[in-house]
Scaffold this active site. Sequence first.
Site, PDB file in Angstrom:
ATOM      1  N   ARG A 245       0.832  -1.212   0.000  1.00  0.00           N
ATOM      2  CA  ARG A 245       0.000   0.000   0.000  1.00  0.00           C
ATOM      3  C   ARG A 245       0.871   1.268   0.000  1.00  0.00           C
ATOM      4  O   ARG A 245       0.557   2.253  -0.672  1.00  0.00           O
ATOM      5  CB  ARG A 245      -0.940  -0.028   1.214  1.00  0.00           C
ATOM      6  CG  ARG A 245      -1.894   1.137   1.270  1.00  0.00           C
ATOM      7  CD  ARG A 245      -2.994   0.921   2.305  1.00  0.00           C
ATOM      8  NE  ARG A 245      -3.697   2.157   2.575  1.00  0.00           N
ATOM      9  CZ  ARG A 245      -3.634   2.830   3.728  1.00  0.00           C
ATOM     10  NH1 ARG A 245      -2.919   2.360   4.731  1.00  0.00           N
ATOM     11  NH2 ARG A 245      -4.289   3.957   3.875  1.00  0.00           N
TER      12      ARG A 245
ATOM     13  N   HIS B 115      -5.502  -6.586  -3.200  1.00  0.00           N
ATOM     14  CA  HIS B 115      -6.299  -6.650  -1.969  1.00  0.00           C
ATOM     15  C   HIS B 115      -6.380  -8.066  -1.402  1.00  0.00           C
ATOM     16  O   HIS B 115      -7.091  -8.295  -0.427  1.00  0.00           O
ATOM     17  CB  HIS B 115      -7.703  -6.049  -2.204  1.00  0.00           C
ATOM     18  CG  HIS B 115      -7.691  -4.548  -2.178  1.00  0.00           C
ATOM     19  ND1 HIS B 115      -8.740  -3.770  -2.622  1.00  0.00           N
ATOM     20  CD2 HIS B 115      -6.746  -3.673  -1.750  1.00  0.00           C
ATOM     21  CE1 HIS B 115      -8.444  -2.494  -2.473  1.00  0.00           C
ATOM     22  NE2 HIS B 115      -7.235  -2.403  -1.953  1.00  0.00           N
TER      23      HIS B 115
ATOM     24  N   TRP C 264      -9.640  -9.170   3.334  1.00  0.00           N
ATOM     25  CA  TRP C 264     -10.460  -9.586   2.192  1.00  0.00           C
ATOM     26  C   TRP C 264     -10.628 -11.113   2.151  1.00  0.00           C
ATOM     27  O   TRP C 264     -11.495 -11.625   1.464  1.00  0.00           O
ATOM     28  CB  TRP C 264      -9.831  -9.095   0.902  1.00  0.00           C
ATOM     29  CG  TRP C 264      -9.991  -7.623   0.658  1.00  0.00           C
ATOM     30  CD1 TRP C 264     -10.969  -7.033  -0.097  1.00  0.00           C
ATOM     31  CD2 TRP C 264      -9.163  -6.548   1.128  1.00  0.00           C
ATOM     32  NE1 TRP C 264     -10.791  -5.662  -0.108  1.00  0.00           N
ATOM     33  CE2 TRP C 264      -9.691  -5.339   0.632  1.00  0.00           C
ATOM     34  CE3 TRP C 264      -8.012  -6.485   1.930  1.00  0.00           C
ATOM     35  CZ2 TRP C 264      -9.126  -4.091   0.899  1.00  0.00           C
ATOM     36  CZ3 TRP C 264      -7.452  -5.235   2.202  1.00  0.00           C
ATOM     37  CH2 TRP C 264      -8.008  -4.066   1.695  1.00  0.00           C
TER      38      TRP C 264
ATOM     39  N   HIS D 212       0.539   4.029  -2.797  1.00  0.00           N
ATOM     40  CA  HIS D 212       0.109   5.399  -2.481  1.00  0.00           C
ATOM     41  C   HIS D 212       1.187   6.423  -2.802  1.00  0.00           C
ATOM     42  O   HIS D 212       0.871   7.579  -3.071  1.00  0.00           O
ATOM     43  CB  HIS D 212      -0.318   5.508  -1.015  1.00  0.00           C
ATOM     44  CG  HIS D 212      -1.719   5.056  -0.786  1.00  0.00           C
ATOM     45  ND1 HIS D 212      -2.561   5.626   0.146  1.00  0.00           N
ATOM     46  CD2 HIS D 212      -2.450   4.097  -1.388  1.00  0.00           C
ATOM     47  CE1 HIS D 212      -3.737   5.016   0.107  1.00  0.00           C
ATOM     48  NE2 HIS D 212      -3.695   4.074  -0.811  1.00  0.00           N
TER      49      HIS D 212
HETATM   50  C1  HEM Z   1     -10.100   1.895  -6.325  1.00  0.00           C
HETATM   51  C2  HEM Z   1      -8.874   1.750  -5.865  1.00  0.00           C
HETATM   52  C3  HEM Z   1      -8.555   1.450  -4.436  1.00  0.00           C
HETATM   53  C4  HEM Z   1      -9.241   1.780  -3.313  1.00  0.00           C
HETATM   54  C5  HEM Z   1     -10.514   2.601  -3.201  1.00  0.00           C
HETATM   55  C6  HEM Z   1      -8.523   1.212  -2.197  1.00  0.00           C
HETATM   56  C7  HEM Z   1      -8.893   1.349  -0.879  1.00  0.00           C
HETATM   57  C8  HEM Z   1      -8.250   0.772   0.189  1.00  0.00           C
HETATM   58  C9  HEM Z   1      -8.611   0.938   1.565  1.00  0.00           C
HETATM   59  C10 HEM Z   1      -9.766   1.781   2.073  1.00  0.00           C
HETATM   60  C11 HEM Z   1      -7.749   0.214   2.309  1.00  0.00           C
HETATM   61  C12 HEM Z   1      -7.722   0.076   3.829  1.00  0.00           C
HETATM   62  C13 HEM Z   1      -6.619   0.912   4.460  1.00  0.00           C
HETATM   63  C14 HEM Z   1      -6.609   0.734   5.957  1.00  0.00           C
HETATM   64  O1  HEM Z   1      -7.684   0.857   6.547  1.00  0.00           O
HETATM   65  O2  HEM Z   1      -5.522   0.522   6.544  1.00  0.00           O
HETATM   66  C15 HEM Z   1      -6.834  -0.429   1.413  1.00  0.00           C
HETATM   67  C16 HEM Z   1      -5.831  -1.277   1.790  1.00  0.00           C
HETATM   68  C17 HEM Z   1      -4.948  -1.855   0.925  1.00  0.00           C
HETATM   69  N1  HEM Z   1      -4.824  -1.576  -0.418  1.00  0.00           N
HETATM   70 FE1  HEM Z   1      -6.160  -0.591  -1.555  1.00  0.00          FE
HETATM   71  N2  HEM Z   1      -7.430   0.542  -2.657  1.00  0.00           N
HETATM   72  C18 HEM Z   1      -7.405   0.678  -4.024  1.00  0.00           C
HETATM   73  C19 HEM Z   1      -6.421   0.203  -4.874  1.00  0.00           C
HETATM   74  C20 HEM Z   1      -5.309  -0.491  -4.479  1.00  0.00           C
HETATM   75  C21 HEM Z   1      -4.195  -0.829  -5.337  1.00  0.00           C
HETATM   76  C22 HEM Z   1      -4.078  -0.416  -6.800  1.00  0.00           C
HETATM   77  C23 HEM Z   1      -3.309  -1.528  -4.583  1.00  0.00           C
HETATM   78  C24 HEM Z   1      -1.968  -2.107  -4.963  1.00  0.00           C
HETATM   79  C25 HEM Z   1      -1.632  -2.411  -6.196  1.00  0.00           C
HETATM   80  C26 HEM Z   1      -3.866  -1.634  -3.246  1.00  0.00           C
HETATM   81  C27 HEM Z   1      -3.294  -2.303  -2.206  1.00  0.00           C
HETATM   82  C28 HEM Z   1      -3.786  -2.317  -0.904  1.00  0.00           C
HETATM   83  C29 HEM Z   1      -3.243  -3.153   0.158  1.00  0.00           C
HETATM   84  C30 HEM Z   1      -2.115  -4.164   0.010  1.00  0.00           C
HETATM   85  C31 HEM Z   1      -3.974  -2.842   1.313  1.00  0.00           C
HETATM   86  C32 HEM Z   1      -3.773  -3.437   2.703  1.00  0.00           C
HETATM   87  C33 HEM Z   1      -2.987  -2.470   3.569  1.00  0.00           C
HETATM   88  C34 HEM Z   1      -2.666  -3.002   4.954  1.00  0.00           C
HETATM   89  O3  HEM Z   1      -2.759  -4.196   5.188  1.00  0.00           O
HETATM   90  O4  HEM Z   1      -2.283  -2.187   5.799  1.00  0.00           O
HETATM   91  N3  HEM Z   1      -5.062  -0.970  -3.225  1.00  0.00           N
HETATM   92  N4  HEM Z   1      -7.152  -0.064   0.127  1.00  0.00           N
END
Ligand code: HEM
Length: 358
Positions: A113, A241, A257, A117
Site C-alpha cells: 500500500r 487486496h 479480504w 500510495h
Molecule cells: C479503487 C482503488 C482502491 C481503493 C478505493 C482502495 C482502498 C483501500 C482501503 C480503504 C484500504 C484500507 C486501508 C486501511 O484501513 O488501513 C486499502 C488497503 C490496501 N490496499 Fe487498496 N485501494 C485501491 C487500490 C489499491 C491498489 C491499486 C493496490 C496495490 C496495487 C492496493 C493495495 C492495498 C493493500 C495491500 C492494502 C492493505 C494495507 C494493509 O494491510 O495495511 N489498493 N485499500
Amino acid sequence: MSAIAIKPSLLRAAKTSAPRFSRAAWLAAGLVGTAGTATYLYSNSNNSNSNNSNNAGKKLSTLMAGVLGANVATVPQGKTLKDYQEVYNDIAAKIEENLDYDGGAGFYGQLVRLAWHSSGTYDKNTKTGGSYYGTMIFYPEASDGANNGLANGRDFLYEFAVKYPWISRGDLWTLGGVVAVQESGGPKIPWRPGRVDSYEKKDIPENGNLPDASQDGKYVRNYFKRLGFGDREIVALLGAHCLGKCHPENSGYDGPWGPSFNMFTNDFFVRLLGSWHVRQWDGEKQYEDDETNSFMMLPTDIALKEESYFLKYVKLYAADQDLFFADFSKAFATLLELGIEYPRGTKPFLFKTVEEQE
Ligand code: HEM
C-alpha cells in the site's frame, strides 16, 4: 507462508529508534504538516550534498529533465543490482522477523500500500505526482486521510534509509512494495531505481489524488484513467487486496479480504465471485461474505463485479492465477514508474527472492 503466533518482542522490534527531527526543523524547511503527524524526516546524504559524484548525477538529471520535460531517473554513482539486492534482502529479513504484525498480516500489505500510495498521486494530464520525489512525508501529502496508517510502513523502512544513505525515499518505498509482493509468493516485479528526493514544496502533490473506496465502477474506471490504466490493468491491480487488511482507525473500513492475507494469490478474485451482503454495523458501508461473515469487500471492490467491462477480467483471474500474476506484474511495475523518464535502454532489475538465494 502462514500466520504465526504473536511474539510481542518482535512487535516492539518493528518500531525504529531512529531520531526524530524537531518541529522547528520542519518549520524551517517550510514543510511541516498541520496535522502534526509523527513522521521521520528521511534525510539522505545524497541530498545533503555529501556525495559529489551523485551531485554530478543530479545536475545531469536536472539538465536532462529540462530537455525531456520529465523526472529523469538518476541512479547513485556505482550502484548496481547487487547493492539493491542487498537492500531487498534486508527488507525481506525484517518482514520475516515481524510476521505477527497486525494480527498475522505481517508487513506485506502495509508495504504494498505504501508503494502504491506513493505512486498513485500521479496525474498524466499535469504530469505531477508519482513516486519520483518521495514526498509523502511532507505536508499536505502526509496529512491526506487516504495515507492514514502508512507512517507504519515508512517507519519500518526508515532504518534502511539510514543504513543505505544513497537510496532515495521513492526508491526505498517502491522497492519495499516489490519485496512484499515477491516474498509473499507473488510474481517477480521488474523494478528500476533512480527516483530522486525533493524537499521543494512545488513537487508535493495536493491531497485528493488517491481513490475513494465508497464509489462505483464508473468512478474507478475514471480514477485510473488519470493514471493511464485501462480496465484490464485496473482489475489486475486491485488483486493486491489479497494482502493485508482494512483498519477502522485508518479508513473507517474493517477487516481482511480473505483468510490468507499474508500470501499473494488470486484469492481476491475467487472470493469476489462468491456471495456478499452489506455488513450491518455502524461503520462505513462495506460488504461481508455470506459464507462466514468474516471477510470484507469495499464498494469499489464489489464494483468490479457490477460492471461487465471489469467482470470479464475478474473471471479470467479467478480461473488462472498465472495470468493474474503476469498481468499484475506488468501493471504494478508501470504504476511504480509513473511520471519517471528512464534513459533509453535502462533495463529493469529482477530481484531474487530470499528462497532463491538459499
Ligand atoms: C479503487 C482503488 C482502491 C481503493 C478505493 C482502495 C482502498 C483501500 C482501503 C480503504 C484500504 C484500507 C486501508 C486501511 O484501513 O488501513 C486499502 C488497503 C490496501 N490496499 Fe487498496 N485501494 C485501491 C487500490 C489499491 C491498489 C491499486 C493496490 C496495490 C496495487 C492496493 C493495495 C492495498 C493493500 C495491500 C492494502 C492493505 C494495507 C494493509 O494491510 O495495511 N489498493 N485499500
